[in-house]
Write a protein that holds these residues in place. Structure first.
Motif, mmCIF file in Angstrom:
data_model
loop_
_atom_site.group_PDB
_atom_site.id
_atom_site.type_symbol
_atom_site.label_atom_id
_atom_site.label_comp_id
_atom_site.label_asym_id
_atom_site.label_seq_id
_atom_site.Cartn_x
_atom_site.Cartn_y
_atom_site.Cartn_z
ATOM 1 N N ARG A 105 0.679 -1.285 0.164
ATOM 2 C CA ARG A 105 -0.048 -0.122 0.163
ATOM 3 C C ARG A 105 1.083 1.421 -0.020
ATOM 4 N NH1 ARG A 105 -2.362 -3.392 4.072
ATOM 5 N NH2 ARG A 105 -4.713 -4.021 3.283
ATOM 6 N N SER A 108 2.467 6.630 3.421
ATOM 7 C CA SER A 108 1.894 7.693 4.380
ATOM 8 C C SER A 108 0.640 7.758 4.614
ATOM 9 C CB SER A 108 2.484 8.816 3.662
ATOM 10 O OG SER A 108 1.777 9.124 2.560
ATOM 11 N N GLY A 109 -0.129 6.993 3.839
ATOM 12 C CA GLY A 109 -1.558 7.192 3.895
ATOM 13 C C GLY A 109 -2.253 8.601 3.243
ATOM 14 N N LEU A 248 -4.630 -5.975 -0.489
ATOM 15 C CA LEU A 248 -3.182 -6.214 -0.570
ATOM 16 C C LEU A 248 -2.977 -7.675 -1.435
ATOM 17 C CD1 LEU A 248 -0.451 -4.833 0.131
ATOM 18 C CD2 LEU A 248 -0.301 -6.270 2.130
ATOM 19 N N PHE B 20 2.866 -2.079 5.070
ATOM 20 C CA PHE B 20 1.977 -2.951 4.899
ATOM 21 C C PHE B 20 0.646 -2.987 5.730
ATOM 22 C CE2 PHE B 20 5.258 -5.111 2.726
ATOM 23 C CZ PHE B 20 4.470 -5.799 1.784
ATOM 24 N N PRO B 22 -2.473 -1.098 7.555
ATOM 25 C CA PRO B 22 -3.447 -0.329 6.777
ATOM 26 C C PRO B 22 -3.726 0.938 7.314
ATOM 27 C CG PRO B 22 -4.408 -1.807 8.094
ATOM 28 C CD PRO B 22 -2.967 -2.118 8.294
ATOM 29 N N SER B 23 -4.240 2.030 6.668
ATOM 30 C CA SER B 23 -4.433 3.222 7.368
ATOM 31 C C SER B 23 -5.674 3.454 7.925
ATOM 32 C CB SER B 23 -4.435 4.324 6.025
ATOM 33 O OG SER B 23 -5.512 4.130 5.167
ATOM 34 N N LYS B 31 -1.667 6.544 8.984
ATOM 35 C CA LYS B 31 -1.043 5.455 9.362
ATOM 36 C C LYS B 31 -0.057 5.296 10.496
ATOM 37 C CE LYS B 31 -0.593 2.569 5.049
ATOM 38 N NZ LYS B 31 0.415 2.079 4.463
#
Lengths: 264, 169
Positions: A105, A108-109, A248, B20, B22-23, B31
């Motif tokens: 993913r 940093s989001g 994922l 890896f 998740p946010s 995150k």
């Protein structure tokens, strides 16, 4: 000083730097992703054994073993079905597709993006549509030698030309982020205000693409949830529930510009 | 040398973990800031030179693996490192409360730096409510992450064989 250097880096040099970092991390990413998949399978097998242990007062150890085996087979069957669906989907497509696995993913989001395990050497280029059997996933945005970043449809920076299926109504779909429940949201802008659009209408790609990208026509994006008139009063916009979500362990397909079939 | 290798390896694994994880949509998509936690952990313990190696390696990994230009971590991590290094003699470095406070402040500072860069460059849409949610969310996640990183690294460093000292060396 370092910061100033970093900020004034030309994008090509910046991308080269990123490509180097991603090249270093890519093998570990793939390994961890594979490990995650095996862990997920093992967890579901153990969960099955746990369920069987609860019944073990009446059942023999053999049954536990068989249940675990069955559970594993069920996982394999699910995987098989998923891959078969992906294969059928790929064979139905008129354009050549490059199958890719999702390896990680966004770190940093800040961005709604995923990294796929194929890059420039596999024929992937920037701004190519990424699709799954459920519909449009997003587009490639940064391509390094062996990996590529896919900007998901729900990211506010992702914009796709779209139309309402079965009607001559066009608009621009852009991401709206993720809501508090974690579901991706998007909206379709610039819909002619005199046209009739309603909840439940299907939104598909129009096939128009800018920036030298590749975007196939008629790929499912999602369904309209609600229609509004925008602030200017000149256009309508519609909230959309995108259909394709990516986790994922998923496979996606990158639409290739070449006419040759690319080996999986 | 061994310690430096562990540091670089630890930060690399930290980067993978952050990739890896998740946010959290309830926290504005934040995150757990594992890399920022590593920077703080080493800034509170190592020499000035090693702190800079940790800062540079973590920032390079973070910005290299993220979309957009290099910048957010390259701006935030050195500030975090310098601040933690400067005040570490005034505080109880191994205290869990210290870690929680530093973790929260560090994560919020990193988020603020990213917000600043993205808002100025226009790469991300800026909404005040979302920005506040993200700041608070990252602070809460940082509050949990730094103590966990410290605990893990302390345990790891404790089990690794140490170089035997002979007194005269």
């Amino acid at each position: 000083m370092l910061l100033v250097v970093a900020f004034v880096l030309p994008s090509s040099l910046s991308l080269r730097g990123k490509s180097a970092v991603r090249g270093i991390v890519a093998p570990a990413e793939r390994g961890t992703s594979g490990f995650g998949q095996r862990l997920s399978e093992a967890t579901s097998a153990i969960r099955g054994m746990g369920g069987a242990v609860e019944k073990s007062r009446e059942l023999s150890h053999e049954l536990v073993r068989i249940q675990a085996e069955l559970n594993k087979l069920s996982d394999v069957e699910n995987e098989n079905l998923r891959l078969r669906r992906a294969l059928e989907f790929r064979q139905q497509q008129p354009r050549p597709m490059i199958p890719c696995d999702v390896v990680s993913r966004n770190i940093s989001g800040w961005w709604s993006s995923v990294r796929i395990g194929k890059g420039r050497v596999d024929g992937i280029r920037k701004n190519h549509a990424v699709i799954s059997p459920d519909g449009l996933v997003g587009k490639t945005i940064e391509v390094s030698k062996r990996t590529a970043e896919v900007l998901l449809l729900c990211d506010p920076a992702c914009r796709v030309s779209a139309r309402i299926e079965g009607a001559n109504i066009f608009g621009l779909v852009r991401g709206g982020g993720v809501n508090f429940q974690g579901h991706p949201v998007a909206r379709m802008d610039f819909i002619d205000k005199d046209t009739k659009v309603q909840a439940g209408d299907e939104v598909v790609t129009s096939g128009l693409s800018g920036e030298g990208g590749v975007s196939p026509k008629g790929v499912h994006i999602g369904y309209i949830v609600k229609v509004h008139l925008d602030d200017s009063g000149l256009f309508q916009y519609a909230e959309i529930a995108p259909s394709a979500t990516v986790s994922l362990l998923d496979y996606v397909f990158v639409v290739s510009e070449t006419t040759e079939e690319v080996a999986p | 040398m061994m310690k430096r290798a562990i540091m670089l390896g630890g930060i690399f694994i930290g980067g993978l973990v952050q990739l890896f994880l998740p946010s959290w949509s309830a926290f504005g998509g934040a995150k757990p800031p594992v890399l920022a936690a590593f920077v703080l952990y080493y800034a509170l313990r190592l020499s000035w030179r090693d702190m800079w190696i940790a800062v540079f390696w973590a920032a390079l990994l973070h910005d290299g693996l993220d979309l957009g230009p290099f910048g957010p971590a390259l701006l935030a991590f050195p500030i975090l490192g310098i601040l933690a290094y400067r005040i570490r003699s005034e505080i109880f470095v191994d205290g869990t409360v210290t870690h929680m406070i530093f973790g929260a402040l560090g994560a919020m500072m990193a988020t603020f730096a990213a917000l600043l860069i993205y808002a100025v460059s226009g790469q991300r849409p800026f909404h005040l409510g979302y920005a506040l949610l993200r700041l608070v969310g990252s602070g809460l996640l940082g509050m949990v992450t730094l103590p966990l990183v410290s605990l893990t690294m302390n345990m790891l460093e404790a089990v690794l064989p140490k170089r035997r000292g002979y007194g005269w060396q």
